[in-house]
Design a protein around this motif. Structure first.
Motif, mmCIF file in Angstrom:
data_model
loop_
_atom_site.group_PDB
_atom_site.id
_atom_site.type_symbol
_atom_site.label_atom_id
_atom_site.label_comp_id
_atom_site.label_asym_id
_atom_site.label_seq_id
_atom_site.Cartn_x
_atom_site.Cartn_y
_atom_site.Cartn_z
ATOM 1 N N ARG A 5 0.860 -1.543 0.095
ATOM 2 C CA ARG A 5 -0.336 0.160 -0.292
ATOM 3 C C ARG A 5 0.672 1.347 0.722
ATOM 4 N N ALA A 7 0.484 5.112 1.209
ATOM 5 C CA ALA A 7 -0.771 5.490 2.349
ATOM 6 C C ALA A 7 -0.172 7.208 2.736
ATOM 7 N N PRO A 8 -0.435 8.295 1.811
ATOM 8 C CA PRO A 8 -0.672 9.303 1.712
ATOM 9 C C PRO A 8 -1.389 10.367 3.300
ATOM 10 N N SER A 9 -0.932 11.631 3.320
ATOM 11 C CA SER A 9 -1.807 11.730 3.899
ATOM 12 C C SER A 9 -1.996 13.668 3.165
ATOM 13 N N GLU A 41 -4.920 8.833 4.543
ATOM 14 C CA GLU A 41 -4.564 9.457 6.199
ATOM 15 C C GLU A 41 -5.012 10.547 6.253
ATOM 16 N N VAL A 192 -2.830 2.220 11.480
ATOM 17 C CA VAL A 192 -1.877 2.275 10.117
ATOM 18 C C VAL A 192 -2.636 0.965 10.802
ATOM 19 N N ARG A 206 7.714 2.186 2.963
ATOM 20 C CA ARG A 206 7.244 4.050 3.351
ATOM 21 C C ARG A 206 8.236 4.982 3.373
HETATM 22 N N1 GLU Z 1 0.719 8.847 6.447
HETATM 23 C C1 GLU Z 1 2.249 8.497 6.553
HETATM 24 C C2 GLU Z 1 2.380 9.645 6.245
HETATM 25 O O1 GLU Z 1 2.697 10.509 5.313
HETATM 26 C C3 GLU Z 1 2.115 7.287 6.579
HETATM 27 C C4 GLU Z 1 1.601 5.968 7.122
HETATM 28 C C5 GLU Z 1 2.292 4.713 6.889
HETATM 29 O O2 GLU Z 1 2.934 4.526 5.686
HETATM 30 O O3 GLU Z 1 2.684 4.110 7.857
HETATM 31 O O4 GLU Z 1 4.098 9.274 5.704
#
Ligand code: GLU
Length: 310
Positions: A5, A7-9, A41, A192, A206
């Protein structure tokens, strides 16, 4: 199907460090026959920027990333999964694995803690409050919820490890970390873990700034769900992109987003190629880079980027 995956904010435009990490997450997933999922996220409402979700999605697609559908949608959004986080927090509370914490950030910072305790670890102030004390504190400020992490008989925190494809073994103490903030929002570490587990994610790629949180997340995943499955998650924490001063790249560093680079004459394909070359991979479509992708051949150090005309 096993999955990786990204998972950007959605807190603004992705910069080329984010895009590079996204490309790596895609390459890791596709080279191991995994599905690839996109999760926004967006639990931190104060940081969420309207419109940045679609913009980030477009930028990732422009780099060549493809995503698999989840329940018919091309993405999930944490703000729509609150029930699932609530259920997980309830499960921990029911098992008496949590406690209320009334400490402010400042109190935590100033509290005495064991010598050599890593900075940022919780000193345990609220762990042993009496019922009476808790009642009194509840009237003063809302409580956050912390995990009651295991301690040895001498009170020492438990150490937990995960194996990382790039960094080797990562070991940290499992602290009494927050699972629900004092405004009722599920904490990042909890959300998460719930999402990764419930969406079948068994590969986490990540930025390496998040490496220290991996052991706590793996521990929590085993506690909430299946320890065996938690132990089989593959981790790869990838080097960040730095600015010329050696600090983590940020949007204020100049032309570091797709849109800003486009204005400097660097189009999406050229940006993708720049990122691939920085990873020691051949320029061209991502599907082609996939053929020669080998995690062991990736550069181990951060990549320093100087924006054009800066
Ligand atoms: N949302 C986090 C970020 O943008 C990443 C979290 C993750 O990959 O576990 O840095």
């Amino acid at each position: 199907m096993p999955a990786g995956r990204y998972a950007p904010s959605p807190s603004g435009e992705l910069h080329l460090g984010n895009l590079r990490t996204g490309m790596l997450a895609w390459l890791f997933a596709r080279s191991t026959e995994r599905a690839f999922l996109l999760r926004f996220e967006d639990l931190d409402l104060a940081r969420t920027v309207a419109g940045s979700e679609d913009q980030q999605f477009d930028d990732l697609q422009a780099m060549g990333l493809t995503f698999d559908a989840q329940d018919g949608a091309d993405r999930t959004r944490q703000s729509e999964r609150m029930d699932l986080y609530g259920a997980a927090i309830g499960q921990l509370q029911h098992a008496e694995l949590t406690y209320e914490c009334f400490c402010s950030r400042r109190e935590i910072h100033e509290a005495a803690r064991a010598p050599h305790a890593p900075t940022g670890t919780y000193p345990g102030t609220c762990r042993y409050l009496s019922q009476e004390e808790r009642r009194r504190r509840r009237a003063e400020r809302p409580a956050a919820v912390r995990l009651r992490a295991p301690r040895s008989e001498t009170g020492a925190a438990t150490r937990f490890s995960v194996e990382d494809v790039l960094l080797g073994r990562i070991t940290t103490e499992v602290d009494d970390f927050v699972v629900q903030r004092n405004d009722g929002t599920p904490a990042y570490n909890l959300a998460v873990v719930v999402d990764d587990h419930l969406t079948g994610v068994d590969q986490v790629v990540r930025g390496d700034d998040l490496a220290p949180s991996a052991p706590s997340q793996a521990y929590l995943r085993g506690l909430l769900y299946d320890p065996q499955a938690a132990a089989e998650v593959q981790y790869a924490h990838v080097p960040l992109v730095l600015n010329v001063e050696g600090r983590r790249l940020a949007k204020r560093d100049g032309a570091v987003t797709r849109a800003a680079l486009q204005e400097q004459g660097i189009d999406a394909a050229a940006l993708r190629d720049l990122l691939l070359i920085s990873l020691g991979l051949p320029a061209g479509p991502l599907a082609q880079a996939l053929e020669s992708f080998d995690p062991k051949a990736l550069p181990g150090d951060a990549w320093v980027f100087q924006p054009p005309n800066s």
